[in-house]
Design an enzyme around this catalytic site. Structure first.
Site, PDB file in Angstrom:
ATOM      1  CB  SER A 148      20.799 -24.461  -2.483  1.00  0.00           C
ATOM      2  OG  SER A 148      19.941 -24.534  -3.631  1.00  0.00           O
ATOM      3  CD  GLU A 237      18.446 -17.087  -0.938  1.00  0.00           C
ATOM      4  OE1 GLU A 237      18.418 -18.058  -1.334  1.00  0.00           O
ATOM      5  OE2 GLU A 237      19.399 -16.821  -0.004  1.00  0.00           O
ATOM      6  CG  HIS A 267      20.481 -19.615  -3.607  1.00  0.00           C
ATOM      7  ND1 HIS A 267      19.758 -19.900  -2.674  1.00  0.00           N
ATOM      8  CD2 HIS A 267      21.195 -20.748  -4.260  1.00  0.00           C
ATOM      9  CE1 HIS A 267      19.666 -21.345  -2.742  1.00  0.00           C
ATOM     10  NE2 HIS A 267      20.533 -21.804  -3.554  1.00  0.00           N
TER      11      HIS A 267
END
Length: 291
Positions: A148, A237, A267
Site C-alpha cells: 500500500s 482494489e 487489499h
C-alpha cells in the site's frame, strides 16, 4: 511452522471488513487508530515457532528485526508497512515479518518510519533511505518490499538508491500506492480502502509539496532504474488501475517487472496469511521472489 487456520473465505472476508475498518480511516483520531491497529495486530495467531523479535536502530531510525531460526547472514529483507502514511507500525506487521522470515530464511527488518500528520513528506522517505543504507552496509545485500503506502514508499526508495551500493537487489510491491495525484473513486468490492481516507491522508502527508515528485508518486520517476520487481494487486482494489499503469510504464522503460493479479483477495491480504490459505499462497510467492 505456525498453525494456519484456513477459515472459510466468506468468514475471513467478513472479519477483515468489520475488524480492520476502525483503524483505517474510521472516526477515531490518528493516535487512537494506530493504537487500535496494534491491539488487533497483537491478537493474530501465533507467529512461527522460533520467531525472535528485537528492537533495532538502523541509520538513526528505529524498527524491528524479526528472525525465525538462524537466518542467512549476508542477505536481509526490509519491509515498509502500509497505512496511508498516517497509521501502521512494525508491531502491527510483526506476524507478516515472521512469515517472511520463515519462508525466505532471512532476517526481516521493519522500519518505524515517521508518519503524518505529525511528520510530512519527505520524513518517511528520509527514514526509509537511512534505514536501507544501514541494512545494506551491515548485510552486504538486501531485498526491499512494501504494501500500500509502504509499497509506494518502497518504490520511491528504490528509485532514489538506484545505482548506489545501497540499492536493493529486488523489489516486491503489494498493491503499491504509486500515484498520489489521483485518489480513486469508491469501490464497494474493496473492503479495506476508503477513498475519503485516502484523500485526507494524502493531504496530511504531502502538505503543499508537488505530488508529481517521484519521491511522493514514484510512477513519475525513471522506472528504467528499478531492480527486478514483482507487483501483486487484488482484482477489485481501488488501487488496481494505478498499479497497472505503473507496471506498463516500467515495462515500457525496460524494467524487469512481473504483474500478478489476485482474483479473490482484498487489499494486502498477506496480513491474513494465518487465516486463509489463498493469502498464504501469495505471501509465499512474494517471499520466494524476494529470496
Amino acid at each position: 511452522m505456525t498453525r494456519r487456520l484456513n477459515l472459510p473465505y466468506p468468514v475471513v472476508r467478513r472479519i477483515v471488513k468489520v475488524v480492520q475498518r476502525p483503524g483505517l480511516g474510521g472516526p477515531l483520531p490518528y493516535r487512537a487508530q494506530r493504537r487500535y491497529l496494534e491491539i488487533v495486530g497483537g491478537s493474530s495467531p501465533a507467529a512461527p515457532r522460533g520467531t525472535r523479535t528485537e528492537a533495532v536502530t538502523m541509520g538513526g531510525v528505529s524498527g524491528l528485526r524479526v528472525t525465525v531460526g538462524e537466518p542467512v547472514r549476508q542477505a536481509a529483507v526490509v519491509h515498509l508497512h502500509g497505512g496511508a502514511y498516517t497509521v501502521g507500525s512494525p508491531r502491527v506487521y510483526r506476524n507478516l515479518g515472521a512469515n517472511l522470515a520463515e519462508i525466505t530464511g532471512r532476517a526481516v527488518f521493519l522500519p518505524d518510519y515517521r508518519l503524518a500528520p505529525e511528520h510530512q513528506y519527505p520524513a518517511a522517505l528520509d527514514d526509509a533511505l537511512a534505514f536501507c543504507r544501514a541494512v545494506a552496509a551491515d548485510h552486504g545485500s538486501y531485498t526491499l518490499s512494501g504494501d500500500s503506502a509502504g509499497g509506494g514508499l518502497a518504490a520511491a526508495t528504490a528509485l532514489q538508491l538506484a545505482g548506489s551500493d545501497a540499492a536493493p537487489t529486488r523489489l516486491g510491491l503489494v498493491a503499491p500506492w504509486v500515484d498520489l495525484t489521483v485518489v480513486p473513486a469508491g469501490n464497494r468490492a474493496d473492503i479495506v480502502v476508503r477513498p475519503k481516507w485516502g484523500r485526507t491522508s494524502a493531504e496530511k502527508y504531502c502538505g503543499d509539496q508537488d505530488r508529481f515528485d517521484p519521491g511522493i508518486s514514484p510512477i513519475f520517476g525513471d522506472l528504467s532504474t528499478l531492480p527486478p520487481t514483482l507487483v501483486q494487486v487484488g482484482r477489485d482494489e481501488v488501487l488496481r488501475e494505478q498499479c497497472e499503469r505503473f507496471v506498463r510504464k516500467a515495462a515500457a522503460a525496460g524494467a524487469d517487472v512481473t504483474y500478478v493479479e489476485m482474483p479473490r483477495l482484498w487489499h494486502v491480504a498477506h496480513l491474513h496469511a494465518d487465516l486463509i490459505s489463498e493469502a498464504y499462497e501469495v505471501l509465499v510467492e512474494l517471499s520466494q521472489f524476494l529470496a
